[in-house]
Design an enzyme around this catalytic site. Structure first.
Site, PDB file in Angstrom:
ATOM      1  N   LYS A  51       0.754  -1.047  -0.042  1.00 29.79           N
ATOM      2  CA  LYS A  51      -0.023  -0.140  -0.027  1.00 29.79           C
ATOM      3  C   LYS A  51       0.824   1.174  -0.080  1.00 29.79           C
ATOM      4  CE  LYS A  51      -3.947   2.027   2.221  1.00 29.79           C
ATOM      5  NZ  LYS A  51      -4.944   1.983   3.055  1.00 29.79           N
TER       6      LYS A  51
ATOM      7  N   GLU B  20       9.736  -5.948   4.515  1.00 32.66           N
ATOM      8  CA  GLU B  20       9.765  -7.294   3.996  1.00 32.66           C
ATOM      9  C   GLU B  20       9.775  -7.206   2.473  1.00 32.66           C
ATOM     10  OE1 GLU B  20       7.755  -7.308   8.396  1.00 32.66           O
ATOM     11  OE2 GLU B  20       7.890  -6.123   6.478  1.00 32.66           O
TER      12      GLU B  20
ATOM     13  N   GLY C 167      -5.516  -2.670   3.856  1.00 29.53           N
ATOM     14  CA  GLY C 167      -4.636  -3.682   3.271  1.00 29.53           C
ATOM     15  C   GLY C 167      -5.340  -5.098   3.311  1.00 29.53           C
ATOM     16  N   ARG C 168      -5.958  -5.598   4.448  1.00 24.66           N
ATOM     17  CA  ARG C 168      -6.679  -6.809   4.735  1.00 24.66           C
ATOM     18  C   ARG C 168      -7.996  -6.920   4.008  1.00 24.66           C
ATOM     19  NH1 ARG C 168      -6.111  -4.172   9.208  1.00 24.66           N
ATOM     20  NH2 ARG C 168      -7.763  -3.690  10.410  1.00 24.66           N
TER      21      ARG C 168
ATOM     22  N   GLU D 110      -6.807  -8.974  13.580  1.00 24.52           N
ATOM     23  CA  GLU D 110      -6.348  -7.590  13.171  1.00 24.52           C
ATOM     24  C   GLU D 110      -7.086  -6.493  13.161  1.00 24.52           C
ATOM     25  OE1 GLU D 110      -2.271  -7.011  10.817  1.00 24.52           O
ATOM     26  OE2 GLU D 110      -3.723  -5.840   9.502  1.00 24.52           O
TER      27      GLU D 110
ATOM     28  N   HIS E 221      -7.783 -35.885  13.415  1.00 22.50           N
ATOM     29  CA  HIS E 221      -6.846 -36.830  13.709  1.00 22.50           C
ATOM     30  C   HIS E 221      -6.171 -36.077  14.603  1.00 22.50           C
ATOM     31  CE1 HIS E 221      -8.700 -40.391  11.744  1.00 22.50           C
ATOM     32  NE2 HIS E 221      -8.666 -39.409  11.057  1.00 22.50           N
TER      33      HIS E 221
ATOM     34  N   LYS F 229       7.576  -3.783  14.694  1.00 27.03           N
ATOM     35  CA  LYS F 229       8.545  -3.199  13.398  1.00 27.03           C
ATOM     36  C   LYS F 229       9.255  -2.155  13.958  1.00 27.03           C
ATOM     37  CE  LYS F 229       4.891  -4.134   9.914  1.00 27.03           C
ATOM     38  NZ  LYS F 229       4.073  -3.525   8.716  1.00 27.03           N
TER      39      LYS F 229
END
Length: 509
Positions: free
Chosen positions: A194, A200, A253-254, A339, A370, A480
């Site tokens: 964005k 990263e 963003g999400r 978030e 399982h 961060k």
């Protein structure tokens, strides 16, 4: 969005003090299934939303509806679609629905223009304008990666027009694994950020450029597409403006896979399928916006969630996809829900004073049966469960595969509710464990879009009911900041444990 009013607070206390009938007792009502189960007709087929095996009942609904009125829910819902600045802490709207064609007219028009730009580039690539393109390495993190990864994994099992590898982790092993499967001569790089400053993402992008250069690509930047709300920064970084696909600042963003962040989805599937993905989400938008609370499947789901977090002490919610194509959905929902609503203050900065979002976790059935279902059936934690399944199989093998898969899904919900008396405590199943089921007729771009939009709005409803802002995420910043201090050496010093770890890893002085 307002904070909790006195009326809302009284409502939560009333909810907690209601009688708590068992699921078996609730099913004594012959109309229960019809009351709490709704099938929606959507562009890609039907989805059945079955909340009958939760502890929702008329008494709890009435209290929650009163809280919704106290929290001005209907006006807050309208404000979301009207493009009001409901993200008060950042002073902006949250206009992801406009990307799907539902929202403020000017924002819908802007989204359509930006989609046209994305479509033109996608179709130009498919037509060979950038030479032969077999692969795309899509680099992002968080919402810039989770949504595309989910959609591409779910919808390209039968092949893709361009093979997409989504890379989010700063760990170089992730990028190396993607590059090992690609030929630099036929690979594009998408950089999704964005702000176009995400550490990263930008380090991974720089390494990908180096890989292109070492692979003989004379103009590495010519193989890059930028997906960003900061187009000037992308151009400054080196991307030609014709390959910069912007999206508005008002798209978080999400919530961004509907915007140009969805470029890798469109490139993999083709534009028609991406348009169907948007249409499926828009159908849920219209249902959520126009349907009264009593029949609204989104509101029903959120109210069910709130019963468990606010009145029954449940700290987690589990999501199990009984379809391999949806294996990434729990990871996607973790970010969306935790978030958005994992906060300890209201939108007006006051202490929340009650539980916020539950911890979202899950996996794929039947694998999970399982691994973790022992705790669900007999553990001391009561954990609400969401089951997702698809009627039409995604494989061409013996139908027994899919029949047994669905049988297991439905059996687990039945067993959690019914329980079973055992000859001793180790063989005793208490039952009365809640679950909800979302059963899709088919899994395709439209139904996947609908499922994602349903969960977006479900998250929004819970936030409004609790008086929170689901569209900021300051909690991700502190770590961060400290990481940057370590990298630059400008930090004030750390605790002895952290200092020892840095020294052992050879980081810092």
């Amino acid at each position: 969005m307002v904070g909790q009013s006195d009326a809302g607070q009284v409502g939560w206390e009333k909810l907690a003090n209601l009688a708590k009938p068992t699921l078996k007792a609730l099913f004594a009502d012959p109309a229960r299934l019809d009351s709490w189960c709704t099938t929606l007709d959507l562009p890609g087929g039907t989805i059945r939303f079955d909340w009958s095996k939760t502890h929702l009942d008329a008494a709890a609904w009435a209290v929650l509806a009163d809280i919704a009125r106290a929290m001005d829910f209907e006006n807050r819902r309208a404000a979301l679609f009207d493009g009001d600045a409901i993200n008060a802490s950042e002073g902006r709207a949250a206009e992801h629905t406009a990307q799907r064609g539902v929202g403020k007219e000017t924002s819908v028009d802007e989204a359509a223009a930006l989609h046209a730009r994305t479509r033109a580039l996608v179709e130009a690539i498919h037509d060979g304008a950038l030479g032969e393109v077999k692969s795309l390495i899509h680099i992002g993190i968080g919402g810039s990666a989770l949504g595309p990864a989910l959609a591409i994994d779910a919808l390209t099992r039968d092949g893709a027009r361009v093979v997409v590898h989504v890379v989010s982790n700063i760990d170089g092993c992730a990028l190396e694994a993607a590059m090992a499967q690609c030929d630099p001569a036929t690979t594009l790089i998408a950089v999704a950020s964005k702000t176009f400053t995400t550490t990263e993402t930008m380090i991974n992008a720089a390494s990908a450029l180096g890989w292109l250069r070492e692979g003989g690509v004379g103009d590495p930047y010519g193989r890059v597409v930028a997906l960003t709300a900061a187009p000037d920064k992308a151009v400054e970084w080196g991307v030609d403006e014709t390959r910069v696909l912007p999206f508005p600042e008002s798209v978080g963003g999400r919530y961004s896979l509907w915007s140009s962040i969805g470029f890798p989805i469109a490139l993999a599937l083709g534009w028609e399928d991406f348009a169907a993905f948007l249409d499926g989400a828009a159908a849920i938008d219209r249902h959520f916006l126009d349907t009264p609370l009593a029949e609204n499947v989104v509101v029903r789901a959120a109210f069910g969630d709130l019963i468990y977090t606010q009145a029954r002490g449940c700290q987690t919610r589990a999501v199990f996809a009984y379809d391999e194509r949806l294996k990434l959905l729990p990871s996607y929902l973790q970010q969306l829900e935790m978030e958005s609503n994992g906060k300890r203050v209201t939108a007006d900065g006051k202490p929340l004073g009650r539980p916020s979002a539950p911890i979202t976790w899950g996996g794929v059935g039947t694998d999970a049966q399982h691994a973790v279902f022992q705790l669900l059936h007999q553990g001391t934690h009561v954990i609400p469960v969401d089951f997702l399944a698809v009627i039409i199989s995604g494989d061409s093998l013996d139908p027994a595969h899919h029949r047994i898969l669905l049988s297991n899904c439905f059996a687990q919900g039945a067993a959690l509710m019914a329980g079973k008396a055992g000859s001793d405590l180790s063989r005793d199943y208490p039952g009365d464990r809640p679950s909800a089921t979302m059963l899709c007729e088919d899994l395709n771009p439209a139904t996947l879009g609908a499922l994602i939009a349903f969960h977006e709005h479900r998250t929004f409803v819970s936030a409004v009911m609790l008086g929170m802002n689901p569209f900021d995420q300051f909690g991700v910043e502190l770590g961060k900041e400290i990481a940057k201090q370590i990298e630059t050496g400008d930090g004030p010093g750390f605790d002895p444990s952290t200092e020892a770890l840095l020294a052992l890893a050879g980081i810092g002085d």
